[in-house]
Design a protein around this motif. Sequence first.
Motif, PDB file in Angstrom:
ATOM      1  N   CYS A  59      -7.042  20.037   3.024  1.00  0.00           N
ATOM      2  CA  CYS A  59      -7.719  19.672   1.768  1.00  0.00           C
ATOM      3  C   CYS A  59      -7.206  18.369   1.169  1.00  0.00           C
ATOM      4  O   CYS A  59      -7.917  17.704   0.429  1.00  0.00           O
ATOM      5  CB  CYS A  59      -7.547  20.778   0.740  1.00  0.00           C
ATOM      6  SG  CYS A  59      -8.336  22.316   1.238  1.00  0.00           S
ATOM      7  N   HIS A  60      -5.963  18.025   1.422  1.00  0.00           N
ATOM      8  CA  HIS A  60      -5.367  16.796   0.882  1.00  0.00           C
ATOM      9  C   HIS A  60      -4.253  16.373   1.806  1.00  0.00           C
ATOM     10  O   HIS A  60      -3.910  17.089   2.744  1.00  0.00           O
ATOM     11  CB  HIS A  60      -4.837  17.010  -0.548  1.00  0.00           C
ATOM     12  CG  HIS A  60      -3.846  18.126  -0.681  1.00  0.00           C
ATOM     13  ND1 HIS A  60      -2.550  18.048  -0.230  1.00  0.00           N
ATOM     14  CD2 HIS A  60      -3.983  19.368  -1.219  1.00  0.00           C
ATOM     15  CE1 HIS A  60      -1.921  19.184  -0.499  1.00  0.00           C
ATOM     16  NE2 HIS A  60      -2.767  20.003  -1.094  1.00  0.00           N
ATOM     17  N   ASN A  82      -4.939  29.817  -7.435  1.00  0.00           N
ATOM     18  CA  ASN A  82      -5.649  28.869  -8.287  1.00  0.00           C
ATOM     19  C   ASN A  82      -4.933  27.518  -8.162  1.00  0.00           C
ATOM     20  O   ASN A  82      -4.261  27.067  -9.078  1.00  0.00           O
ATOM     21  CB  ASN A  82      -5.682  29.332  -9.746  1.00  0.00           C
ATOM     22  CG  ASN A  82      -6.497  28.393 -10.607  1.00  0.00           C
ATOM     23  OD1 ASN A  82      -7.225  27.531 -10.119  1.00  0.00           O
ATOM     24  ND2 ASN A  82      -6.354  28.544 -11.919  1.00  0.00           N
ATOM     25  N   HIS A  83      -5.090  26.903  -7.015  1.00  0.00           N
ATOM     26  CA  HIS A  83      -4.412  25.653  -6.677  1.00  0.00           C
ATOM     27  C   HIS A  83      -5.293  24.482  -7.107  1.00  0.00           C
ATOM     28  O   HIS A  83      -6.142  24.023  -6.361  1.00  0.00           O
ATOM     29  CB  HIS A  83      -4.129  25.615  -5.174  1.00  0.00           C
ATOM     30  CG  HIS A  83      -3.334  24.433  -4.721  1.00  0.00           C
ATOM     31  ND1 HIS A  83      -2.037  24.214  -5.116  1.00  0.00           N
ATOM     32  CD2 HIS A  83      -3.660  23.406  -3.898  1.00  0.00           C
ATOM     33  CE1 HIS A  83      -1.594  23.115  -4.541  1.00  0.00           C
ATOM     34  NE2 HIS A  83      -2.562  22.598  -3.805  1.00  0.00           N
ATOM     35  N   PHE A  84      -5.124  24.065  -8.358  1.00  0.00           N
ATOM     36  CA  PHE A  84      -5.899  22.973  -8.937  1.00  0.00           C
ATOM     37  C   PHE A  84      -7.397  23.239  -8.802  1.00  0.00           C
ATOM     38  O   PHE A  84      -8.181  22.373  -8.434  1.00  0.00           O
ATOM     39  CB  PHE A  84      -5.512  21.631  -8.308  1.00  0.00           C
ATOM     40  CG  PHE A  84      -4.042  21.335  -8.445  1.00  0.00           C
ATOM     41  CD1 PHE A  84      -3.498  21.007  -9.688  1.00  0.00           C
ATOM     42  CD2 PHE A  84      -3.189  21.425  -7.360  1.00  0.00           C
ATOM     43  CE1 PHE A  84      -2.149  20.749  -9.828  1.00  0.00           C
ATOM     44  CE2 PHE A  84      -1.834  21.177  -7.495  1.00  0.00           C
ATOM     45  CZ  PHE A  84      -1.305  20.842  -8.725  1.00  0.00           C
ATOM     46  N   GLY A  85      -7.786  24.482  -9.082  1.00  0.00           N
ATOM     47  CA  GLY A  85      -9.193  24.853  -9.075  1.00  0.00           C
ATOM     48  C   GLY A  85      -9.703  25.426  -7.763  1.00  0.00           C
ATOM     49  O   GLY A  85     -10.864  25.821  -7.670  1.00  0.00           O
ATOM     50  N   SER A  86      -8.861  25.507  -6.753  1.00  0.00           N
ATOM     51  CA  SER A  86      -9.253  26.065  -5.457  1.00  0.00           C
ATOM     52  C   SER A  86      -8.366  27.235  -5.095  1.00  0.00           C
ATOM     53  O   SER A  86      -7.226  27.318  -5.547  1.00  0.00           O
ATOM     54  CB  SER A  86      -9.123  25.008  -4.354  1.00  0.00           C
ATOM     55  OG  SER A  86      -9.990  23.937  -4.579  1.00  0.00           O
ATOM     56  N   ASP A  87      -8.887  28.119  -4.272  1.00  0.00           N
ATOM     57  CA  ASP A  87      -8.081  29.229  -3.753  1.00  0.00           C
ATOM     58  C   ASP A  87      -7.463  28.773  -2.438  1.00  0.00           C
ATOM     59  O   ASP A  87      -8.152  28.595  -1.447  1.00  0.00           O
ATOM     60  CB  ASP A  87      -8.940  30.473  -3.527  1.00  0.00           C
ATOM     61  CG  ASP A  87      -8.120  31.686  -3.102  1.00  0.00           C
ATOM     62  OD1 ASP A  87      -6.914  31.533  -2.806  1.00  0.00           O
ATOM     63  OD2 ASP A  87      -8.692  32.789  -3.068  1.00  0.00           O
ATOM     64  N   ALA A  88      -6.161  28.539  -2.439  1.00  0.00           N
ATOM     65  CA  ALA A  88      -5.442  28.078  -1.259  1.00  0.00           C
ATOM     66  C   ALA A  88      -4.513  29.172  -0.722  1.00  0.00           C
ATOM     67  O   ALA A  88      -3.505  28.880  -0.081  1.00  0.00           O
ATOM     68  CB  ALA A  88      -4.648  26.822  -1.599  1.00  0.00           C
TER      69      ALA A  88
END
Length: 179
Positions: A59-60, A82-88
Amino acid sequence: MKTLLNLSLAAMILTGGAFLYADDEREEHEHHRSSMVAQPVTPQEKSTVALYTKECGACHMAYQPQVLPKRSWEKTMKMLDNHFGSDATLDPQDHKTIQNYLVSHASKNDQMSDIKGNIALRISETPYFIREHREVSKKMVTQPAVKSFANCNACHTQATNGSYREREVRIPNYAHWEE
């Protein structure tokens, strides 16, 4: 006599400037040479780095663990749902492996906080990052070729190798950074 004095003064300024420039170059080199990527040496370390790169790099950019202190990585790993708005979220074994890697290679500077004194979760919120990027305009970063400060390797051509030297910066759609 006045001409000789002016030439002497000019020579002192030029020589001093050369030494200051050399000191800045040496300081930059020393900082970057020792601060980032340690090459994995065992098969287990290579496997862990590959897992981290695969999972987080999907993702990054897979940031070098040294860019944040242990407390920051621990907090980040606790919040993967909730990793900066994503489910990681990771499988428990991969989570443990990656967390151990990040924590064991984290910056020793535990004073690295965001500008409000909280535990930094975003590298871009640390005083060091803000100081180093103070001359970069918002339009340089928000353009489609870069998108955000989280995309280090868009401008830092050797970021994935752990080098963030100014001479390696190429901001897309702009002239060479040092020009």
